[in-house]
Design a protein around this motif. Structure first.
Motif, mmCIF file in Angstrom:
data_model
loop_
_atom_site.group_PDB
_atom_site.id
_atom_site.type_symbol
_atom_site.label_atom_id
_atom_site.label_comp_id
_atom_site.label_asym_id
_atom_site.label_seq_id
_atom_site.Cartn_x
_atom_site.Cartn_y
_atom_site.Cartn_z
ATOM 1 N N TRP A 145 0.848 -1.192 0.000
ATOM 2 C CA TRP A 145 0.000 0.000 0.000
ATOM 3 C C TRP A 145 0.885 1.243 0.000
ATOM 4 C CZ3 TRP A 145 -5.344 -0.464 -0.034
ATOM 5 C CH2 TRP A 145 -5.866 -1.715 0.291
ATOM 6 N N VAL A 146 0.584 2.178 -0.892
ATOM 7 C CA VAL A 146 1.236 3.487 -0.890
ATOM 8 C C VAL A 146 0.243 4.477 -0.295
ATOM 9 C CG1 VAL A 146 2.284 5.318 -2.262
ATOM 10 C CG2 VAL A 146 2.644 2.926 -2.880
ATOM 11 N N LEU A 165 -5.339 9.208 1.651
ATOM 12 C CA LEU A 165 -5.578 8.308 0.516
ATOM 13 C C LEU A 165 -4.583 7.158 0.569
ATOM 14 C CD1 LEU A 165 -6.259 10.405 -2.730
ATOM 15 C CD2 LEU A 165 -7.730 8.658 -1.757
ATOM 16 N N THR A 166 -4.968 6.049 0.019
ATOM 17 C CA THR A 166 -4.054 4.925 -0.109
ATOM 18 C C THR A 166 -4.343 4.208 -1.413
ATOM 19 O OG1 THR A 166 -3.200 2.922 0.975
ATOM 20 C CG2 THR A 166 -5.571 3.310 1.102
ATOM 21 N N ARG A 167 -3.340 3.580 -1.942
ATOM 22 C CA ARG A 167 -3.481 2.876 -3.231
ATOM 23 C C ARG A 167 -2.776 1.536 -3.135
ATOM 24 N NH1 ARG A 167 -4.780 3.771 -8.547
ATOM 25 N NH2 ARG A 167 -3.521 2.742 -10.139
ATOM 26 N N LEU A 168 -3.491 0.495 -3.503
ATOM 27 C CA LEU A 168 -2.949 -0.855 -3.499
ATOM 28 C C LEU A 168 -2.226 -1.108 -4.814
ATOM 29 C CD1 LEU A 168 -2.737 -3.633 -2.124
ATOM 30 C CD2 LEU A 168 -4.953 -4.200 -3.145
ATOM 31 N N LEU A 184 -1.732 9.561 -6.295
ATOM 32 C CA LEU A 184 -2.367 10.067 -5.072
ATOM 33 C C LEU A 184 -2.349 11.593 -5.034
ATOM 34 C CD1 LEU A 184 -0.970 7.568 -2.387
ATOM 35 C CD2 LEU A 184 -3.189 7.513 -3.535
ATOM 36 N N ILE A 185 -1.213 12.174 -5.388
ATOM 37 C CA ILE A 185 -1.116 13.637 -5.371
ATOM 38 C C ILE A 185 -1.990 14.242 -6.460
ATOM 39 C CG2 ILE A 185 0.446 15.578 -5.734
ATOM 40 C CD1 ILE A 185 0.795 14.364 -3.029
ATOM 41 N N ARG A 186 -2.005 13.622 -7.635
ATOM 42 C CA ARG A 186 -2.805 14.156 -8.733
ATOM 43 C C ARG A 186 -4.302 14.145 -8.403
ATOM 44 N NH1 ARG A 186 -1.220 10.898 -12.361
ATOM 45 N NH2 ARG A 186 -3.030 9.528 -12.477
ATOM 46 N N ALA A 187 -4.727 13.215 -7.558
ATOM 47 C CA ALA A 187 -6.143 13.101 -7.216
ATOM 48 C C ALA A 187 -6.615 14.199 -6.273
ATOM 49 C CB ALA A 187 -6.426 11.731 -6.603
ATOM 50 N N VAL A 188 -5.684 14.816 -5.512
ATOM 51 C CA VAL A 188 -6.135 15.748 -4.468
ATOM 52 C C VAL A 188 -5.425 17.097 -4.515
ATOM 53 C CG1 VAL A 188 -6.726 13.844 -2.922
ATOM 54 C CG2 VAL A 188 -4.440 14.851 -2.792
#
Length: 448
Positions: A145-146, A165-168, A184-188
């Motif tokens: 997980w990042v 946020l987290t991404r698998l 993750l950064i691009r999403a928020v």
């Protein structure tokens, strides 16, 4: 008899609600604004259930409250419900920006592993266990997980990381941890427009691809780099009518040159205590960043035995910061490790299990929002929050921690039908006030 039973059930449904901080009801009401009306009741029940349970199973969250639907409805909502976990995470960030008032926002990015014995788990594969943990193989089966977290300073010198946020990382394809961090950064990042943001990372993410992406969005990066990173002086300006093209780099910084730099010894509040640090600092050009001017800080910590530890190199893209500010900012990154520990052991991240990657993302983000709300109550540290921690009279001191706050909430929420507290007409989540045999609306929460 039926009317008496109804009033008795209503009285049981409002037990101890006055001890719950009013801010919690406002926050949950604010989060429901991103959900369809039909999903709000189920969302509130699962969110509070995930907030109170210490395991990562949906079944335990279901048994925590007086659920008004069949258990299969909650699994179906997680798998096929028409709601977005990304929209929920963005709404949680908007909530944090209203509650947390800081001039500089520190975002931490790091990755963690959850061990899995089954290969059928979503995105489960062999990973290198670079933490060098004892009694654990160097290569393990698990999920990577990042995570993106907001580091908040509580009253005093304590810093707490709130998960955003987290991404698998998928088991197939070319998506790595650098790509996931950029995603993750691009999403928020649009939510932080007009804010001063510093991204704190370890040496794995100190790559040109990631740093340039952060600079394009107006974010500065502070991270630890390899001690042998190629750094150079700024070149001497070309003289008038001098032949040849101007130089891009000056003299290289070798260990011998670094040792001749001015050394400063200071005491800084780092990692929850006063630390003695000696450092050398210089504005240099980084070769791996194509000659970008950065602040380099070579720092050493003094151990409890009075010996100096091995030197480490910190790089900061914001050249206006001093060396001490760079060290203090990077010291806040360690709070994300404590966040991983609590999410895994106390909020059930290591036990979270779903059959698909999308459903697992939904459930994990519900758990993270529940953990963040409890930590946010500790950030307020009001008299109502302190009263929640007075559940153990044999304790001489009652620390205001997330675990103690959760125990106080558990005494009030256990086996309560919280779905009945949602007013679909007013679109507010608040408990009813039991007075005699009537419901009277109270504790009105002002919405934004």
């Amino acid at each position: 008899p039926s009317g008496v039973f109804r009033h008795l059930k209503a009285a049981m449904n409002t037990k101890g609600y006055s001890r719950i901080p009013r801010e919690l009801f406002y926050w949950i009401t604010f989060l429901t604004q991103t959900l369809p009306p039909r999903s709000i009741g189920t969302f509130i029940e699962l969110l509070i259930g995930a907030m109170l349970t210490s395991s990562g199973f949906v079944t335990d969250a279901y048994l925590m409250l007086d659920m008004s639907r069949h258990w299969s409805s909650y699994y179906k909502w997680l798998e096929k419900g028409r709601w977005s976990w990304l929209a929920l995470a963005r709404q949680f960030i908007r909530l944090l920006m209203q509650v947390v008032k800081e001039d500089v926002i520190h975002l931490a990015i790091d990755d963690t592993l959850t061990l899995r014995a089954s290969k059928k788990a979503p995105a489960s594969k062999i990973h290198h266990q670079h933490g060098n943990k004892p009694n654990l193989s160097q290569y393990v089966q698990g999920q990577c997980w990042v995570n993106l977290a907001w580091v908040v300073r509580f009253k005093g010198q304590r810093h707490v990381a709130l998960p955003l946020l987290t991404r698998l990382i998928p088991s197939v394809g070319n998506t790595g941890k650098l790509v996931a961090a950029n995603t993750l950064i691009r999403a928020v990042y649009q939510l932080f427009e007009g804010k001063t943001v510093r991204v704190l990372v370890d040496s794995w993410y100190m790559r040109r691809l990631f740093i340039e992406s952060m600079l394009q969005r107006g974010f500065h990066v502070i991270g630890q780099a390899r001690i042998d990173t190629r750094l150079y002086d700024e070149p001497v300006k070309k003289r008038k009518k001098q032949r040849g093209r101007p130089r891009k780099y000056g003299d290289k910084y070798t260990p011998k040159r670094i040792a001749h730099l001015k050394r400063t010894v200071v005491t800084l509040p780092l990692y929850g205590k006063e630390q003695v640090v000696r450092y050398r600092s210089k504005l240099v050009k980084a070769r791996f960043l194509d000659g970008l001017l950065v602040r380099a800080v070579w720092c050493e910590f003094k151990s409890d035995h009075g010996q100096w530890k091995r030197a480490s190199l910190l790089l900061c893209t914001d050249t206006s910061l001093s060396a001490e500010q760079v060290i203090e900012s990077y010291g806040k990154r360690w709070s994300i490790e404590s966040m991983f520990n609590q999410l895994k052991l106390s909020w059930g991240l290591k036990e979270a299990w779903q059959q698909t990657r999308q459903t697992l993302h939904r459930w994990v983000h519900l758990t993270m929002v529940g953990y963040g709300l409890v930590q946010l109550l500790g950030y307020l540290n009001t008299s109502a929050v302190q009263a929640l921690c007075q559940h153990s009279p044999w304790r001489r001191e009652n620390p205001t921690t997330a675990g103690q706050i959760r125990k106080g909430l558990l005494m009030n929420f256990r086996h309560v039908n919280v779905r009945a507290w949602w007013d679909g007409k007013c679109k507010k989540f608040e408990p009813p006030n039991w007075r005699g045999s009537e419901y009277v609306e109270s504790n009105t929460i002002n919405t934004v």
